[in-house]
Structure formats: structure tokens, C-alpha cells
Design a protein around this motif. Structure first.
Motif, PDB file in Angstrom:
ATOM      1  N   GLU A   5       0.829  -1.207   0.000  1.00  0.00           N
ATOM      2  CA  GLU A   5       0.000   0.000   0.000  1.00  0.00           C
ATOM      3  C   GLU A   5       0.867   1.263   0.000  1.00  0.00           C
ATOM      4  OE1 GLU A   5      -3.878   1.698   2.416  1.00  0.00           O
ATOM      5  OE2 GLU A   5      -2.753   0.010   3.208  1.00  0.00           O
ATOM      6  N   SER A   6       1.998   1.208   0.668  1.00  0.00           N
ATOM      7  CA  SER A   6       2.873   2.377   0.742  1.00  0.00           C
ATOM      8  C   SER A   6       3.484   2.742  -0.607  1.00  0.00           C
ATOM      9  CB  SER A   6       3.986   2.134   1.760  1.00  0.00           C
ATOM     10  OG  SER A   6       4.776   1.027   1.361  1.00  0.00           O
ATOM     11  N   VAL A  14      -6.853   5.662  -4.992  1.00  0.00           N
ATOM     12  CA  VAL A  14      -8.270   5.963  -5.225  1.00  0.00           C
ATOM     13  C   VAL A  14      -8.987   4.727  -5.754  1.00  0.00           C
ATOM     14  CG1 VAL A  14      -9.851   7.314  -6.671  1.00  0.00           C
ATOM     15  CG2 VAL A  14      -7.900   8.431  -5.580  1.00  0.00           C
ATOM     16  N   ARG A  15      -8.372   4.062  -6.740  1.00  0.00           N
ATOM     17  CA  ARG A  15      -8.989   2.862  -7.307  1.00  0.00           C
ATOM     18  C   ARG A  15      -9.121   1.756  -6.271  1.00  0.00           C
ATOM     19  NH1 ARG A  15      -5.609   1.523 -12.374  1.00  0.00           N
ATOM     20  NH2 ARG A  15      -4.065   2.722 -11.256  1.00  0.00           N
ATOM     21  N   GLY A  17      -9.442   2.185  -3.064  1.00  0.00           N
ATOM     22  CA  GLY A  17     -10.527   2.585  -2.164  1.00  0.00           C
ATOM     23  C   GLY A  17     -11.888   2.206  -2.722  1.00  0.00           C
ATOM     24  N   ILE A  18     -12.082   2.445  -4.015  1.00  0.00           N
ATOM     25  CA  ILE A  18     -13.348   2.076  -4.660  1.00  0.00           C
ATOM     26  C   ILE A  18     -13.524   0.562  -4.654  1.00  0.00           C
ATOM     27  CG2 ILE A  18     -14.607   2.086  -6.851  1.00  0.00           C
ATOM     28  CD1 ILE A  18     -13.155   4.779  -7.449  1.00  0.00           C
ATOM     29  N   LEU A  19     -12.464  -0.144  -5.042  1.00  0.00           N
ATOM     30  CA  LEU A  19     -12.519  -1.604  -5.088  1.00  0.00           C
ATOM     31  C   LEU A  19     -12.826  -2.193  -3.717  1.00  0.00           C
ATOM     32  CD1 LEU A  19     -11.993  -4.152  -6.880  1.00  0.00           C
ATOM     33  CD2 LEU A  19      -9.642  -4.053  -6.047  1.00  0.00           C
ATOM     34  N   PHE A  20     -12.140  -1.713  -2.699  1.00  0.00           N
ATOM     35  CA  PHE A  20     -12.338  -2.235  -1.349  1.00  0.00           C
ATOM     36  C   PHE A  20     -13.720  -1.889  -0.802  1.00  0.00           C
ATOM     37  CE2 PHE A  20      -7.479  -2.169  -0.419  1.00  0.00           C
ATOM     38  CZ  PHE A  20      -7.331  -3.291  -1.217  1.00  0.00           C
ATOM     39  N   ARG A  21     -14.235  -0.726  -1.170  1.00  0.00           N
ATOM     40  CA  ARG A  21     -15.572  -0.340  -0.718  1.00  0.00           C
ATOM     41  C   ARG A  21     -16.629  -1.257  -1.351  1.00  0.00           C
ATOM     42  NH1 ARG A  21     -15.534   4.705  -2.220  1.00  0.00           N
ATOM     43  NH2 ARG A  21     -16.659   4.361  -4.163  1.00  0.00           N
ATOM     44  N   GLU A  22     -16.447  -1.562  -2.632  1.00  0.00           N
ATOM     45  CA  GLU A  22     -17.426  -2.388  -3.346  1.00  0.00           C
ATOM     46  C   GLU A  22     -17.279  -3.875  -3.028  1.00  0.00           C
ATOM     47  OE1 GLU A  22     -19.953  -1.258  -5.300  1.00  0.00           O
ATOM     48  OE2 GLU A  22     -19.315   0.746  -4.669  1.00  0.00           O
ATOM     49  N   TYR A  23     -16.044  -4.309  -2.777  1.00  0.00           N
ATOM     50  CA  TYR A  23     -15.766  -5.736  -2.529  1.00  0.00           C
ATOM     51  C   TYR A  23     -14.911  -5.884  -1.267  1.00  0.00           C
ATOM     52  CZ  TYR A  23     -17.215  -5.989  -7.384  1.00  0.00           C
ATOM     53  OH  TYR A  23     -17.918  -5.869  -8.558  1.00  0.00           O
TER      54      TYR A  23
END
Length: 127
Positions: A5-6, A14-15, A17-23
């Protein structure tokens, strides 16, 4: 997702964050894999590594991911050999690479009929 992640760029952050929020399962799997990698990169003593591997194994059990279960079982089965890495920081990568070269060489000739000649050719090429 193969990077720490670092090391992510802002757009990757950003991508992710979206991926983790959705899945959320992908997020759990990502952090489980990163924790396993950090054990190998950070631990210098086998006792600490064994403790952290045991904790990671418990997290895998609780997660219910079958793929990680296979990895955990493999670690549990071969932990004595794995612990050698933490003592000497050495792996069997060189022998695995050489074995792959031998298999590739053998497949080029569709098998081995004359073993003595095959070993002679191997020694001339790879010695």
C-alpha cells in the motif's frame, strides 16, 4: 494489488478505495497476503516468525478463504523447512530454477532416450 500500500500512486490509492468499498472480501484478502509478506520481510528471528505465522494462520482460519487455507496448510506442513529461511535468509530458488531449466531442456527433445548423452549435454550447457 501486488504492491504494498505504501508504494501505491495516488490514482492506485483511489482505485483501491473504490474496489475495497465495493468488494470488502478483496480488501480482507489483500491485507492477509500483505501480512504474510511482511512476516518474511521483517522477521529476523525464527521464534518471532513462528509466533507471527501462528497468528496469521489463526486470521486465515477466521477469514474462511479457501485459497489462504491451502497456503496456511502448506506452511503448517513444511514449517521446519520454512523456519530455515529466518535463520539463514536462504531459499532453494537456485535449485528450483536449475530444475526448471533441466525440464525445459528435456522437453525440447521430447524425452530422454540416452541418459548418458543427456547428462553429458546438461553438463556442457549448464556447467
Amino acid at each position: 494489488l501486488y504492491k504494498k500500500e505504501s508504494l501505491w500512486t495516488e490514482s492506485q490509492r483511489v482505485r483501491a478505495g473504490i474496489l475495497f468499498r465495493e468488494y470488502p472480501d478483496i480488501e480482507k484478502a489483500y491485507y492477509l497476503s500483505m501480512r504474510l509478506g511482511s512476516i518474511y520481510h521483517q522477521c529476523r528471528h525464527k521464534d518471532v516468525a513462528l509466533t507471527r505465522l501462528a497468528r496469521w494462520y489463526d486470521e486465515v482460519d477466521k477469514s474462511g478463504f479457501l485459497a489462504f487455507g491451502r497456503v496456511a496448510r502448506s506452511i503448517q506442513t513444511h514449517y521446519l523447512e520454512i523456519i530455515n529461511y529466518f535463520e539463514r535468509r536462504s531459499t532453494n530458488a537456485a535449485s528450483e530454477s536449475f530444475n526448471a531449466k533441466i525440464k525445459n531442456f528435456r522437453s525440447q527433445f521430447r524425452g530422454v532416450k540416452d541418459r548418458a548423452f543427456f547428462l553429458f549435454r546438461l553438463s556442457k550447457i549448464y556447467a
